[in-house]
Design a protein around this motif. Structure first.
Motif, PDB file in Angstrom:
ATOM      1  N   ARG A   1      52.679  13.688   6.242  1.00  0.00           N
ATOM      2  CA  ARG A   1      52.517  14.827   7.165  1.00  0.00           C
ATOM      3  C   ARG A   1      52.804  16.153   6.463  1.00  0.00           C
ATOM      4  N   SER A   2      53.762  16.142   5.553  1.00  0.00           N
ATOM      5  CA  SER A   2      54.091  17.373   4.821  1.00  0.00           C
ATOM      6  C   SER A   2      52.908  17.833   3.980  1.00  0.00           C
ATOM      7  N   PHE A   3      52.285  16.909   3.269  1.00  0.00           N
ATOM      8  CA  PHE A   3      51.134  17.290   2.420  1.00  0.00           C
ATOM      9  C   PHE A   3      49.957  17.753   3.280  1.00  0.00           C
ATOM     10  N   GLN A   4      49.748  17.057   4.395  1.00  0.00           N
ATOM     11  CA  GLN A   4      48.696  17.494   5.330  1.00  0.00           C
ATOM     12  C   GLN A   4      48.947  18.919   5.780  1.00  0.00           C
ATOM     13  N   ALA A   5      50.190  19.195   6.169  1.00  0.00           N
ATOM     14  CA  ALA A   5      50.528  20.525   6.698  1.00  0.00           C
ATOM     15  C   ALA A   5      50.403  21.585   5.606  1.00  0.00           C
ATOM     16  N   MET A   6      50.814  21.247   4.398  1.00  0.00           N
ATOM     17  CA  MET A   6      50.770  22.232   3.309  1.00  0.00           C
ATOM     18  C   MET A   6      49.343  22.562   2.907  1.00  0.00           C
ATOM     19  N   LEU A   7      48.476  21.554   2.943  1.00  0.00           N
ATOM     20  CA  LEU A   7      47.177  21.710   2.277  1.00  0.00           C
ATOM     21  C   LEU A   7      45.966  21.703   3.189  1.00  0.00           C
ATOM     22  N   SER A   8      46.128  21.329   4.454  1.00  0.00           N
ATOM     23  CA  SER A   8      44.973  21.344   5.355  1.00  0.00           C
ATOM     24  C   SER A   8      44.908  22.678   6.063  1.00  0.00           C
ATOM     25  N   GLY A   9      43.709  23.227   6.155  1.00  0.00           N
ATOM     26  CA  GLY A   9      43.583  24.497   6.872  1.00  0.00           C
ATOM     27  C   GLY A   9      44.393  25.581   6.196  1.00  0.00           C
ATOM     28  N   ARG A  10      45.110  26.358   7.008  1.00  0.00           N
ATOM     29  CA  ARG A  10      45.901  27.458   6.471  1.00  0.00           C
ATOM     30  C   ARG A  10      47.133  26.914   5.763  1.00  0.00           C
ATOM     31  N   PRO A  11      47.288  27.212   4.474  1.00  0.00           N
ATOM     32  CA  PRO A  11      48.434  26.628   3.759  1.00  0.00           C
ATOM     33  C   PRO A  11      49.762  27.196   4.250  1.00  0.00           C
ATOM     34  N   GLY A  12      50.824  26.470   3.956  1.00  0.00           N
ATOM     35  CA  GLY A  12      52.159  26.928   4.343  1.00  0.00           C
ATOM     36  C   GLY A  12      53.185  25.921   3.876  1.00  0.00           C
ATOM     37  N   PRO A  13      54.462  26.280   3.955  1.00  0.00           N
ATOM     38  CA  PRO A  13      55.494  25.365   3.476  1.00  0.00           C
ATOM     39  C   PRO A  13      55.806  24.241   4.474  1.00  0.00           C
ATOM     40  N   ALA A  14      56.329  23.143   3.952  1.00  0.00           N
ATOM     41  CA  ALA A  14      56.816  22.034   4.780  1.00  0.00           C
ATOM     42  C   ALA A  14      58.230  21.700   4.321  1.00  0.00           C
ATOM     43  N   ILE A  15      59.005  21.098   5.218  1.00  0.00           N
ATOM     44  CA  ILE A  15      60.407  20.801   4.870  1.00  0.00           C
ATOM     45  C   ILE A  15      60.812  19.449   5.428  1.00  0.00           C
ATOM     46  N   ILE A  16      61.550  18.710   4.622  1.00  0.00           N
ATOM     47  CA  ILE A  16      62.126  17.444   5.100  1.00  0.00           C
ATOM     48  C   ILE A  16      63.631  17.482   4.838  1.00  0.00           C
ATOM     49  N   ALA A  17      64.419  17.195   5.875  1.00  0.00           N
ATOM     50  CA  ALA A  17      65.863  17.081   5.705  1.00  0.00           C
ATOM     51  C   ALA A  17      66.194  15.614   5.436  1.00  0.00           C
ATOM     52  N   LEU A  18      66.962  15.397   4.382  1.00  0.00           N
ATOM     53  CA  LEU A  18      67.248  14.040   3.926  1.00  0.00           C
ATOM     54  C   LEU A  18      68.746  13.750   4.011  1.00  0.00           C
ATOM     55  N   PRO A  19      69.173  13.062   5.066  1.00  0.00           N
ATOM     56  CA  PRO A  19      70.581  12.660   5.122  1.00  0.00           C
ATOM     57  C   PRO A  19      70.969  11.884   3.857  1.00  0.00           C
ATOM     58  N   MET A  20      72.229  12.019   3.472  1.00  0.00           N
ATOM     59  CA  MET A  20      72.661  11.458   2.185  1.00  0.00           C
ATOM     60  C   MET A  20      72.436   9.948   2.089  1.00  0.00           C
ATOM     61  N   ASP A  21      72.661   9.235   3.204  1.00  0.00           N
ATOM     62  CA  ASP A  21      72.461   7.778   3.167  1.00  0.00           C
ATOM     63  C   ASP A  21      70.980   7.437   3.044  1.00  0.00           C
ATOM     64  N   VAL A  22      70.120   8.246   3.651  1.00  0.00           N
ATOM     65  CA  VAL A  22      68.669   7.991   3.580  1.00  0.00           C
ATOM     66  C   VAL A  22      68.173   8.158   2.135  1.00  0.00           C
ATOM     67  N   GLN A  23      68.761   9.085   1.394  1.00  0.00           N
ATOM     68  CA  GLN A  23      68.378   9.265  -0.020  1.00  0.00           C
ATOM     69  C   GLN A  23      68.741   8.028  -0.861  1.00  0.00           C
ATOM     70  N   ALA A  24      69.829   7.337  -0.457  1.00  0.00           N
ATOM     71  CA  ALA A  24      70.379   6.255  -1.297  1.00  0.00           C
ATOM     72  C   ALA A  24      69.899   4.862  -0.897  1.00  0.00           C
ATOM     73  N   GLU A  25      69.530   4.691   0.382  1.00  0.00           N
ATOM     74  CA  GLU A  25      69.104   3.361   0.846  1.00  0.00           C
ATOM     75  C   GLU A  25      67.694   3.032   0.392  1.00  0.00           C
ATOM     76  N   GLY A  26      67.403   1.691   0.320  1.00  0.00           N
ATOM     77  CA  GLY A  26      66.085   1.276  -0.156  1.00  0.00           C
ATOM     78  C   GLY A  26      65.243   0.616   0.917  1.00  0.00           C
ATOM     79  N   MET A  27      63.947   0.467   0.607  1.00  0.00           N
ATOM     80  CA  MET A  27      63.034  -0.295   1.468  1.00  0.00           C
ATOM     81  C   MET A  27      61.938  -0.899   0.594  1.00  0.00           C
ATOM     82  N   GLU A  28      61.284  -1.908   1.110  1.00  0.00           N
ATOM     83  CA  GLU A  28      60.154  -2.518   0.401  1.00  0.00           C
ATOM     84  C   GLU A  28      58.917  -1.637   0.605  1.00  0.00           C
ATOM     85  N   ILE A  29      58.249  -1.278  -0.461  1.00  0.00           N
ATOM     86  CA  ILE A  29      57.067  -0.430  -0.317  1.00  0.00           C
ATOM     87  C   ILE A  29      56.159  -0.578  -1.532  1.00  0.00           C
ATOM     88  N   ASN A  30      54.861  -0.390  -1.320  1.00  0.00           N
ATOM     89  CA  ASN A  30      53.927  -0.372  -2.433  1.00  0.00           C
ATOM     90  C   ASN A  30      53.808   1.073  -2.922  1.00  0.00           C
TER      91      ASN A  30
END
Ligand SMILES: Cc1ncc(C[n+]2csc(CCOP(=O)(O)OP(=O)(O)O)c2C)c(N)n1
Ligand SMILES: [Mg+2]
Length: 600
Positions: A150-179
């Motif tokens: 969603r951030s890349f869509q918002a930054m680059l589709s139509g009128r450009p602009g900044p996007a922001i994601i807040a990352l709680p400290m545990d979310v930065q450190a925890e893992g998940m299965e992903i390709n």
């Protein structure tokens, strides 16, 4: 594959062609920065000295490449330091991805170190809501791939602009299965295209216009529409003006170029804008500065002039002036389509009376400037300094500027020849933008000359980034126009409130004498070589020496403090409300306000 939140972010940046990250670490983003460490070969990191600077760096880079970079901060004050940078990017429609640290999700609202929580838990993100196209507080690692998309869509589709994601400290450190291959969000992105019937009507109106005028704003630069703009202007023989945000999108030695309309615009631009029968606006919001605060006839006469407005954001079409035809879409695409639709270009382009009038207007404007380009006055006038700086720089040199007399006079008298070579904070006029933004430009174009042109007040807001320039050997030339104060504001006080009003705008010693830091010594303390000049005739050679050194350099120019040699003159009107107790001035002001018809 198992990846942590930090790794998902890092891999996404790499796979989505984000070239680098910049920021300042803290306990609130340690796991994110550790993921950057794991990927340090593919994702360069720039350590800055203030988070605002990271944002301006990304902004400068985006403006000259069209590619978003990412910025990162810790939690709390580190994150909030991005506000001015993101506000600048949002107003000028430039893209960057901000990643801020936040409280551990399982301690939301407890008041952990640097948490904003009294009204709502983990609440920093709300500060950025008006400054970004998209914002998300990721409370689980599983949300990250979607939030990043969603951030890349918002930054680059139509009128450009900044996007922001807040990352709680545990979310930065925890893992998940992903390709990880799924983590590429760089495109394609939708721009939209206008209705063919409207396109045809617009082409007919333009082809029949007697006095067509094109006004190109920042959107024309964002869309890289220069070639298409030249093509259409030459096809219909239009005068072309730009706004501050759009300056440099059209070659300023082109015979159809007529400088700028607006309060700090030019007599030439205002005259042609006010007398146009058809105005074609391209990526332009019609902000107050470029319209003489909407005062009828000062810059524009819409109506009776008919307005055709091209904008990628339909919300801008008809916002400030009634439109005859609105064309929503990418500026370059729409301009090219219009030129094709018009078919046959005007005959004998430069012998037409309108073209001759445009050339005459331009000549008259340059003659008016000559009075301020006083080659004998010491210290050197700003106008004379700009003349010498331009003569010393290559045609394709980048110049980065942000506020005060330097920005205003660059607008009025400094020509640019290559698209995008002026990098300036057009809509937000943010002091402190120039030096860090120039570092971003230099990263993008290491072989090009990149010059910063700032007032002393502006420079002092982010002067510490000289350290970043030195650390990464980013060879920018910082030209400080030192007039010992916020003199553009002093001169505004003088112009609108009267001679006696010069308050809170000058830098003084305890005894009341004008003063400033020793900028050459300050540069030396950061490890840069520096030079100081003050006389006309000295400037060009000093600029050349600094450019030729091919290392970060500072040049301090002591400039004249005497009004109007300290700056320049207003060409149009600007709505600066006058207190009722200044009775005579207020009377005159009210009379003009009534002409505006905005609030009646
Ligand atoms: C962050 C920020 N604060 C305040 C202003 C209002 N402002 C506009 S120009 C200016 C003075 C700039 O001083 P300086 O850079 O020394 O340039 P000068 O006016 O002396 O030419 C101020 C305070 C602003 N544009 N940005
Ligand atoms: Mg100053």
């Amino acid at each position: 594959m198992r990846l942590t939140g930090g790794e998902i972010v890092a891999q996404t940046l790499i796979r989505s062609a984000v070239p680098w990250v910049a920021g300042i670490p803290g306990h609130g983003c340690l796991a994110l920065v550790d993921a950057f460490y794991k990927h340090r070969k593919e994702l360069p990191l720039y350590l800055v000295r203030h988070e605002q600077s990271a944002s301006h760096m990304a902004d400068g880079f985006y403006r000259v490449t069209g590619r978003p970079a990412a910025v990162f901060t810790s939690i709390g004050p580190g994150a909030l330091n991005l506000a001015v940078g993101l506000g600048t990017a949002y107003v000028d429609s430039t893209a960057q991805l901000a990643l801020i640290g936040e409280t551990h999700t399982y301690m939301f609202g407890r008041g952990v170190l640097q948490e904003l929580e009294r009204q709502r838990a983990a609440d920093s993100l709300r500060v950025f809501e008006p400054l970004t196209r998209y914002s998300h507080l990721a409370t689980r690692v599983e949300q990250l791939p979607h939030a990043l998309n969603r951030s890349f869509q918002a930054m680059l589709s139509g009128r450009p602009g900044p996007a922001i994601i807040a990352l709680p400290m545990d979310v930065q450190a925890e893992g998940m299965e992903i390709n990880p291959e799924a983590l590429n969000f760089s495109g394609p992105h939708f721009a939209g295209s206008p209705d063919p019937v409207d396109l045809n009507r617009a082409a007919r109106l333009l082809a029949e216009a007697k006095r067509p005028l094109i006004v190109a704003g920042g959107g024309a630069l964002r869309a890289r529409a220069s070639a298409a703009l030249i093509g259409l202007a030459e096809a219909i023989g239009a005068a072309v003006i730009t706004t501050m945000a759009g300056k440099s999108v059209f070659p300023e030695d082109h015979p159809l170029y007529a400088w700028h309309a607006g309060s700090k615009g030019t007599a030439c631009g205002n005259q042609l804008a006010a007398a146009a029968d058809i105005v074609l606006a391209v990526g332009c919001r019609f902000a107050d500065e470029s319209t003489s605060s909407y005062r009828i006839g000062s810059s524009y006469n819409i109506p009776p002039a008919k307005l055709i407005q091209i904008d990628i954001d339909p919300g801008e079409i008809g916002k400030n002036y009634p439109v005859e035809i609105g064309l929503a879409g990418d500026a370059a695409t729409v301009l090219t389509a219009l030129t094709a639709e018009i078919g046959r270009p005007v005959k004998d382009l430069y012998n037409r009376s309108y073209s001759i009038e445009i050339a005459g207007c331009r000549e008259a404007w340059l003659a008016e400037l000559a009075a301020l380009r006083d080659s004998k006055r010491e210290p050197v006038s700003v106008s004379q300094a700009l003349l010498e700086i331009r003569s010393a720089l290559p045609r394709d040199a980048y110049l980065v500027t942000s506020s005060g007399h330097s920005q205003a006079q660059v607008l009025q008298e400094f020509p640019f020849y290559e698209p995008g070579t002026l990098v300036t904070t057009g809509g937000f006029s943010t002091m402190g933008f120039s030096l860090p933004a120039a570092l971003g430009v230099k990263i993008a174009h290491p072989r090009k000359t990149v010059t910063v042109l700032v007032g002393d007040g502006d420079f002092l807001m982010t002067a510490q980034e000289l350290a970043t320039a030195v650390q990464y050997d980013l060879a920018v030339v910082v030209i400080v126009l030192n007039n010992q104060g916020f003199l553009s504001i002093r001169d505004l006080q003088h112009d609108v409130y009267g001679e006696a009003r010069r308050y809170a705008t000058e830098f003084k010693t305890r005894n009341g004498d004008p003063t400033s830091p020793d900028f050459t010594a300050l540069a030396g303390a950061f490890g840069l070589k520096a030079e100081k000049v003050s006389r006309p005739g000295e400037v060009a050679a000093a600029v050349k020496r600094a450019v030729d050194a091919a290392e970060p350099r500072l040049l301090e120019i002591t400039v004249n403090r005497e009004h109007p040699f300290s700056g320049g003159k207003a060409a149009g009107w600007w709505d600066v409300p006058i207190p009722e107790y200044l009775t005579e001035k207020r009377k005159n002001y009210e009379q003009i306000r009534f002409e505006e018809k905005l609030d009646r």
